[in-house]
Design an enzyme around this catalytic site. Structure first.
Site, mmCIF file in Angstrom:
data_model
loop_
_atom_site.group_PDB
_atom_site.id
_atom_site.type_symbol
_atom_site.label_atom_id
_atom_site.label_comp_id
_atom_site.label_asym_id
_atom_site.label_seq_id
_atom_site.Cartn_x
_atom_site.Cartn_y
_atom_site.Cartn_z
ATOM 1 N N TYR A 1 49.604 -58.316 108.144
ATOM 2 C CA TYR A 1 48.898 -57.710 109.197
ATOM 3 C C TYR A 1 50.176 -56.632 110.113
ATOM 4 C CZ TYR A 1 46.548 -56.985 113.464
ATOM 5 O OH TYR A 1 45.689 -56.413 114.614
ATOM 6 N N TRP B 1 51.455 -53.115 112.508
ATOM 7 C CA TRP B 1 50.857 -51.687 112.886
ATOM 8 C C TRP B 1 52.103 -50.698 112.309
ATOM 9 C CZ3 TRP B 1 48.792 -48.627 117.364
ATOM 10 C CH2 TRP B 1 47.610 -49.140 117.718
HETATM 11 N N1 LIG Z 1 50.533 -63.013 123.352
HETATM 12 C C1 LIG Z 1 49.872 -61.963 122.707
HETATM 13 N N2 LIG Z 1 50.275 -61.595 121.503
HETATM 14 C C2 LIG Z 1 49.626 -60.736 121.055
HETATM 15 C C3 LIG Z 1 48.760 -59.650 121.588
HETATM 16 C C4 LIG Z 1 48.626 -60.050 123.182
HETATM 17 O O1 LIG Z 1 47.728 -59.648 123.519
HETATM 18 N N3 LIG Z 1 49.189 -61.096 123.598
HETATM 19 N N4 LIG Z 1 48.267 -58.820 120.921
HETATM 20 C C5 LIG Z 1 48.198 -58.770 119.622
HETATM 21 C C6 LIG Z 1 47.791 -57.575 119.040
HETATM 22 S S1 LIG Z 1 46.436 -56.565 119.668
HETATM 23 C C7 LIG Z 1 48.536 -56.828 118.181
HETATM 24 S S2 LIG Z 1 47.797 -55.380 117.301
HETATM 25 C C8 LIG Z 1 49.596 -57.582 117.430
HETATM 26 C C9 LIG Z 1 50.594 -56.507 117.012
HETATM 27 O O2 LIG Z 1 51.581 -57.019 116.269
HETATM 28 P P1 LIG Z 1 52.562 -56.126 115.253
HETATM 29 O O3 LIG Z 1 51.512 -55.072 114.623
HETATM 30 O O4 LIG Z 1 52.612 -57.292 113.844
HETATM 31 O O5 LIG Z 1 53.596 -55.587 116.010
HETATM 32 P P2 LIG Z 1 54.743 -54.482 115.681
HETATM 33 O O6 LIG Z 1 55.945 -54.739 116.528
HETATM 34 O O7 LIG Z 1 53.943 -52.956 115.924
HETATM 35 O O8 LIG Z 1 55.007 -54.532 114.229
HETATM 36 C C10 LIG Z 1 55.303 -53.632 113.404
HETATM 37 C C11 LIG Z 1 56.382 -54.091 112.392
HETATM 38 O O9 LIG Z 1 56.706 -52.900 111.517
HETATM 39 C C12 LIG Z 1 58.088 -52.297 111.559
HETATM 40 N N5 LIG Z 1 57.888 -51.055 110.796
HETATM 41 C C13 LIG Z 1 57.739 -49.936 111.421
HETATM 42 N N6 LIG Z 1 57.528 -49.003 110.631
HETATM 43 C C14 LIG Z 1 57.922 -49.468 109.250
HETATM 44 C C15 LIG Z 1 57.813 -48.971 108.077
HETATM 45 O O10 LIG Z 1 57.530 -47.771 107.494
HETATM 46 N N7 LIG Z 1 57.891 -49.854 106.945
HETATM 47 C C16 LIG Z 1 57.968 -51.310 107.206
HETATM 48 N N8 LIG Z 1 58.231 -52.040 106.205
HETATM 49 N N9 LIG Z 1 58.131 -51.860 108.598
HETATM 50 C C17 LIG Z 1 58.010 -50.749 109.410
HETATM 51 C C18 LIG Z 1 58.380 -52.503 112.845
HETATM 52 O O11 LIG Z 1 59.799 -52.411 112.938
HETATM 53 C C19 LIG Z 1 57.852 -53.640 113.271
HETATM 54 O O12 LIG Z 1 58.839 -54.886 113.259
HETATM 55 O O13 LIG Z 1 50.341 -58.424 118.167
HETATM 56 C C20 LIG Z 1 49.482 -59.354 119.033
HETATM 57 N N10 LIG Z 1 49.749 -60.279 119.776
HETATM 58 N N1 LIG Z 2 51.786 -49.157 125.903
HETATM 59 C C1 LIG Z 2 51.164 -49.913 125.168
HETATM 60 N N2 LIG Z 2 49.859 -49.650 124.596
HETATM 61 C C2 LIG Z 2 49.123 -50.438 123.828
HETATM 62 C C3 LIG Z 2 49.956 -51.206 122.928
HETATM 63 C C4 LIG Z 2 50.967 -51.634 123.052
HETATM 64 O O1 LIG Z 2 51.775 -52.323 122.596
HETATM 65 N N3 LIG Z 2 51.909 -50.816 124.227
HETATM 66 N N4 LIG Z 2 48.947 -51.915 122.153
HETATM 67 C C5 LIG Z 2 47.907 -51.346 121.675
HETATM 68 C C6 LIG Z 2 46.878 -52.383 120.839
HETATM 69 S S1 LIG Z 2 47.651 -52.884 119.389
HETATM 70 C C7 LIG Z 2 45.849 -52.697 121.411
HETATM 71 S S2 LIG Z 2 44.726 -53.819 120.478
HETATM 72 C C8 LIG Z 2 45.172 -52.412 122.772
HETATM 73 C C9 LIG Z 2 45.100 -53.578 123.270
HETATM 74 O O2 LIG Z 2 44.088 -53.282 124.461
HETATM 75 P P1 LIG Z 2 43.795 -54.157 125.614
HETATM 76 O O3 LIG Z 2 43.230 -55.464 124.893
HETATM 77 O O4 LIG Z 2 42.935 -53.726 126.581
HETATM 78 O O5 LIG Z 2 45.250 -54.574 126.383
HETATM 79 P P2 LIG Z 2 45.758 -55.889 127.488
HETATM 80 O O6 LIG Z 2 47.048 -55.186 127.783
HETATM 81 O O7 LIG Z 2 46.105 -57.034 126.525
HETATM 82 O O8 LIG Z 2 44.829 -56.140 128.434
HETATM 83 C C10 LIG Z 2 44.164 -55.117 129.172
HETATM 84 C C11 LIG Z 2 44.022 -55.332 130.666
HETATM 85 O O9 LIG Z 2 43.097 -56.559 130.666
HETATM 86 C C12 LIG Z 2 43.485 -57.465 131.721
HETATM 87 N N5 LIG Z 2 43.068 -58.816 131.556
HETATM 88 C C13 LIG Z 2 43.668 -59.778 130.761
HETATM 89 N N6 LIG Z 2 43.021 -60.844 130.723
HETATM 90 C C14 LIG Z 2 41.856 -60.692 131.496
HETATM 91 C C15 LIG Z 2 40.707 -61.575 131.738
HETATM 92 O O10 LIG Z 2 40.633 -62.647 131.665
HETATM 93 N N7 LIG Z 2 39.678 -60.941 132.601
HETATM 94 C C16 LIG Z 2 39.855 -59.465 132.997
HETATM 95 N N8 LIG Z 2 38.840 -58.974 133.752
HETATM 96 N N9 LIG Z 2 40.809 -58.854 132.608
HETATM 97 C C17 LIG Z 2 42.090 -59.347 131.908
HETATM 98 C C18 LIG Z 2 45.019 -57.319 131.771
HETATM 99 O O11 LIG Z 2 45.498 -57.554 133.150
HETATM 100 C C19 LIG Z 2 45.147 -55.891 131.366
HETATM 101 O O12 LIG Z 2 45.395 -54.917 132.381
HETATM 102 O O13 LIG Z 2 46.413 -51.662 123.381
HETATM 103 C C20 LIG Z 2 46.951 -50.792 122.709
HETATM 104 N N10 LIG Z 2 47.986 -50.123 123.623
HETATM 105 MO MO LIG Z 3 46.184 -54.815 118.561
#
Ligand SMILES: Nc1nc2c(c(=O)[nH]1)N[C@H]1C(S)=C(S)[C@@H](COP(=O)(O)OP(=O)(O)OC[C@H]3O[C@@H](n4cnc5c(=O)[nH]c(N)nc54)[C@H](O)[C@@H]3O)O[C@H]1N2
Ligand SMILES: Nc1nc2c(c(=O)[nH]1)N[C@H]1C(S)=C(S)[C@@H](COP(=O)(O)OP(=O)(O)OC[C@H]3O[C@@H](n4cnc5c(=O)[nH]c(N)nc54)[C@H](O)[C@@H]3O)O[C@H]1N2
Ligand SMILES: [Mo]
Length: 750
Positions: free
Chosen positions: A106, A108
């Site tokens: 898994y 990005w």
């Molecule tokens: N506590 C907490 N944890 C969370 C979340 C949260 O809200 N709270 N959000 C979650 C969510 S929604 C998501 S989507 C995940 C994201 O988790 P990930 O998608 O695992 O996070 P990234 O840092 O985007 O990891 C991508 C990795 O791919 C590598 N990469 C980039 N380009 C390439 C390439 O071309 N080839 C290879 N082999 N590698 C490459 C980058 O260096 C990086 O290490 O995190 C989750 N974790």
């Molecule tokens: N800059 C930036 N943008 C991103 C990403 C990133 O790594 N960096 N990651 C991307 C990815 S993979 C994803 S999945 C999306 C995720 O997008 P979201 O899931 O929407 O992102 P979060 O930042 O976890 O939370 C959004 C808002 O929810 C609020 N929140 C948290 N808990 C609660 C709750 O219990 N109740 C309410 N009402 N609000 C709450 C937080 O304060 C925050 O302002 O974002 C994407 N956008």
């Molecule tokens: Mo995500």
């Protein structure tokens, strides 16, 4: 050189073979500051220069002496490394069968569609006999399981209202989770032009009354035109129940809509009135749980009922224990309000969670190689159950109505993702990660995950190869042209895997004959079937982009009003689901309801709710060494925001080094005092590279995932519960230990 990233298109300015600047694409009205992270990251010291093998593994596969993460590496040539990889795949096949290879992988990765790392890994492992995959996402794991059962489609990623419809038609917009502008800088696949923040701006300028329900304020640039309704984290379901109770109590629910288009309202209403559990879900009841005054809840109910109203929820809400409930309740409330199916009314999911929500989606497939068909159909685990699976091979678990067993994982193969970024309870994961026999990782950088692998293969970044950036909710298809030579000895993931396929005698099945030109032309033919015109490949490549007119949106809910049934058992919106009810789960019943949270038992020792939201300064862990990310840290550590009252009670001042802790772990961070975070809440974004002190285990950089619990949302969805976490914080006495996240591991040459 024109290029793209998950945070937008740009032109790479290259001097003497080095990227020196990422200049925003000229058509982007709202480019992301994050682009400034790129040059430093691409040429960072901690790029993986050569294939590297963990010494203990190389010298007899020993696991015990120096565990993964504490061992040193031996650099080898490509042939040696690839022979070792092939040997491991063959050995695990022969001794344990292909299901013992876990390659959910898994993550990005980078924006290009053609070189998408996971697609190629899955193609290789499918061609060579199969593997165990992962299913679902961290983003919206709980609701991607729930929605098909209650509305017949996945509303996380389809069927959104457009910004213009909301600007034109909506009178009052209740935004659960707000609409954070910083998250809308991002979308998977990238974009030619950002549309999220400009869209929100149009809505607010049109005079729509927008209410952000969020423990945090100021998440959008236009924050002063939003009403902020602070809510205790994880309690939105209670708020919505309180609103629903008021509607019912005052006879404001839309009976005609409920009768025509939903099932099970009566059973739910009995719960609302307290007939099933003795507790009426009144506004006063909701107030005690959410911290929102009962009067506010009641007047909100009346306002929503008397106007054209829209209720939306970010994905974040369901990244929590019982995460299914808030979104099920969002739809239930919208059904009671009766506007579902009319544009700008009803419900919407994911506004603010990525740039593309609120924009039309293309009906044709973006240019990319075909996904593999895993010959081990059904060999998969829910994505966020990885630690559980490693700990309990053969162990039973529940998921979406099935009783399943975990595979016996012997080999982990990860490309394009960073589990030591994304997973919860990293201390526990670090222990479980020692159990498999072999871990193989492709990475451009020495991430925490790469440092915890046995075989690390250096991957190029997207700037080192030709590719195409696209997503279905964009009108732009971007050429991503190779701007520089590969750094060090890095190879493209696709090429690494081709060399492995060659050794495994499955090269043809692996490549499938896909070319950059070929996938573009396939996409172009498919578009033509919808009457959409794309330029031919040569014109596209020469020009650097294709602009494809948006297609009109189709909406399941508008069709429902027109008499087309939903793909649910009843053909209607299921406020009560007989199917889910029959699963008999104690953590997700037949209708939405309020469940107390396990973490709240710890409220005495750990009084603060931790929000680990998405970082404004980077995408997840990506390019954390870049200047945008680095300069917003304080003392080299990620910043956590806390209310001045909570800070004062603990003797914490602005800029102080602090220690956040609970029973799972502890991390350092730097405190920022702000009234934009409600009392009782502490906000620490994700993505500072995991950096535990080898002596004490204390995480030094500000990674919240040492604090978050690793529990499923419920037996139904088994999504991540990252947002349900309680912590305490204290001022860190003494000199904080230095951050070593970006240091190279100890290394020697073979
Ligand atoms: N506590 C907490 N944890 C969370 C979340 C949260 O809200 N709270 N959000 C979650 C969510 S929604 C998501 S989507 C995940 C994201 O988790 P990930 O998608 O695992 O996070 P990234 O840092 O985007 O990891 C991508 C990795 O791919 C590598 N990469 C980039 N380009 C390439 C390439 O071309 N080839 C290879 N082999 N590698 C490459 C980058 O260096 C990086 O290490 O995190 C989750 N974790
Ligand atoms: N800059 C930036 N943008 C991103 C990403 C990133 O790594 N960096 N990651 C991307 C990815 S993979 C994803 S999945 C999306 C995720 O997008 P979201 O899931 O929407 O992102 P979060 O930042 O976890 O939370 C959004 C808002 O929810 C609020 N929140 C948290 N808990 C609660 C709750 O219990 N109740 C309410 N009402 N609000 C709450 C937080 O304060 C925050 O302002 O974002 C994407 N956008
Ligand atoms: Mo995500």
């Amino acid at each position: 050189m024109i290029h793209s990233s998950h945070w937008g298109a740009f032109r790479a300015r290259v001097v003497e073979g080095r990227v020196v600047e990422a200049v925003p694409f000229e058509a982007d009205p709202d480019p992301a500051d994050l682009l400034r992270n790129i040059p430093a990251a691409v040429h960072a010291r901690n790029r993986v220069a050569r294939p590297a093998i963990r010494r203990g593994w190389l010298e007899g596969r020993s696991r015990a002496e120096a565990p993964r993460g504490a061992d040193e590496f031996v650099e080898v040539d490509w042939d040696t490394a690839l022979d070792l990889v092939v040997g491991e795949i063959r050995r695990v096949h022969a001794e344990h069968g292909p299901a013992s290879i876990f390659a959910g992988s898994y993550g990005w990765s980078s924006a290009g569609r053609f070189h998408h790392a996971q697609t190629h890994l899955h193609r290789l492992l499918s061609a060579s006999g199969g593997f165990t995959a992962s299913t679902g996402t961290y983003s919206h794991g709980a609701t991607s399981v729930l929605f098909p059962r209650i509305i017949g489609y996945d509303a996380n990623v389809s069927d959104s209202h457009t910004w213009d419809e909301i600007a034109e038609r909506t009178e009052i917009w209740l935004m659960l989770g707000g609409v954070p502008a910083q998250s809308m800088k991002i979308d998977s696949g990238g974009m030619g032009a950002h549309r999220g923040a400009p869209g929100l701006d149009r809505v607010l300028r049109a005079g729509v009354r927008a209410i952000s329900v969020n423990p945090i304020d100021g998440e959008t640039a236009q924050a002063d035109t939003l009403e902020w309704l602070p809510i205790r984290p994880g309690t939105d379901t209670a708020l919505l129940l309180g609103i629903a109770h008021t509607l019912q109590d005052e006879g404001l629910e839309d009976r005609a809509f409920l009768d025509a288009h939903t099932v099970g309202y009566e059973r739910f209403a009995a719960y609302l009135r307290g007939e099933t559990d003795g507790t009426p879900k009144t506004a006063a009841w909701a107030s005690a749980i959410t911290g929102i005054p009962a009067g506010t809840i009641r007047s909100l109910a009346r306002d929503l009922a008397s106007s054209r109203s829209l209720v939306t929820a970010t994905w974040s809400l369901q990244r929590a224990e019982h995460g299914e409930q808030s979104h099920w309740m969002t739809i239930t409330l919208a059904a009671m309000l009766g506007g579902i199916g009319r544009r700008g009314e009803g419900f919407g999911i994911g506004f603010g969670s990525s740039d593309g929500i609120g924009s039309n989606r293309q009906p044709f497939g973006v240019p990319q190689p075909a996904r593999a068909r895993n010959p081990l159909a059904g060999a998969e685990i829910p994505v966020a159950r990885i630690t559980d699976a490693l700990e309990r091979p053969g162990g039973a678990y529940d998921f979406n109505g099935q009783r399943r067993t975990y595979p016996d994982i012997r080999l982990i193969y990860w490309v394009g993702g960073n589990p030591f970024h994304h997973h919860q309870d990293l201390v526990r994961m670090e222990r479980a990660w020692q159990l498999p026999e072999t871990v193989i990782v492709h990475e451009p950088w020495w991430t925490a995950t790469a440092k915890r692998a046995d075989i690390v293969l250096p991957a190029t970044t997207s700037l080192e190869r030709d590719d195409i950036g696209a997503k279905s909710s964009d009108v732009w298809i971007m050429a991503m042209k190779r701007a520089i030579e590969p750094v060090g000895e890095a190879l493209d993931d696709r090429e690494i895997l081709r060399r492995i396929a060659q050794r495994l005698d499955c090269e043809e099945a692996y490549t499938g004959g896909f070319t950059l030109r070929g996938v573009y032309e396939t996409s172009r033919r498919e578009a033509a079937e919808y009457g959409i015109e794309m330029p031919d490949f040569d014109t596209f490549w020469e020009q650097g982009y294709a602009r494809v007119p948006p297609a009109p949106q189709r909406s399941h809910m508008a069709q429902l009003l027109a008499g087309v049934p939903l793909q649910t058992p009843s053909g209607r919106i299921e406020i009560f689901s007989e199917t889910i009810d029959a699963f008999g789960y104690d953590d997700c019943a037949g209708h939405p309801m309020w469940f107390p949270k396990r973490e709240d038992a710890e409220a005495g020792r750990y009084p603060l709710h931790l929000i680990s939201h998405q970082p404004a300064t980077r995408l997840h862990s990506q390019m954390d060494m870049g200047p945008v990310s680095a300069t917003r840290k304080v003392g080299g550590r990620e910043v956590c925001r806390i209310h001045p009252v909570d800070a004062a009670a603990r003797g914490i001042g602005d800029g102080d080094a602090v220690r956040l802790f609970n029973d799972r772990g502890a991390c350092l961070a730097s405190a920022a005092l702000t009234e934009q975070v409600m009392p009782g809440v502490i906000a620490l974004p994700t993505g500072a590279w995991f950096d535990p002190d080898p002596e004490t285990g204390l995480e030094r950089h500000g990674n919240p995932n040492v604090l978050t619990p690793d529990i499923g949302t419920s037996k139904l969805g088994q999504g991540t519960s990252a947002h349900t976490a309680r912590v305490e914080v204290e001022r860190y006495a003494g000199e904080p230990p230095p951050v070593e996240a970006f240091a190279l591991p100890p290394m020697s040459r073979a």
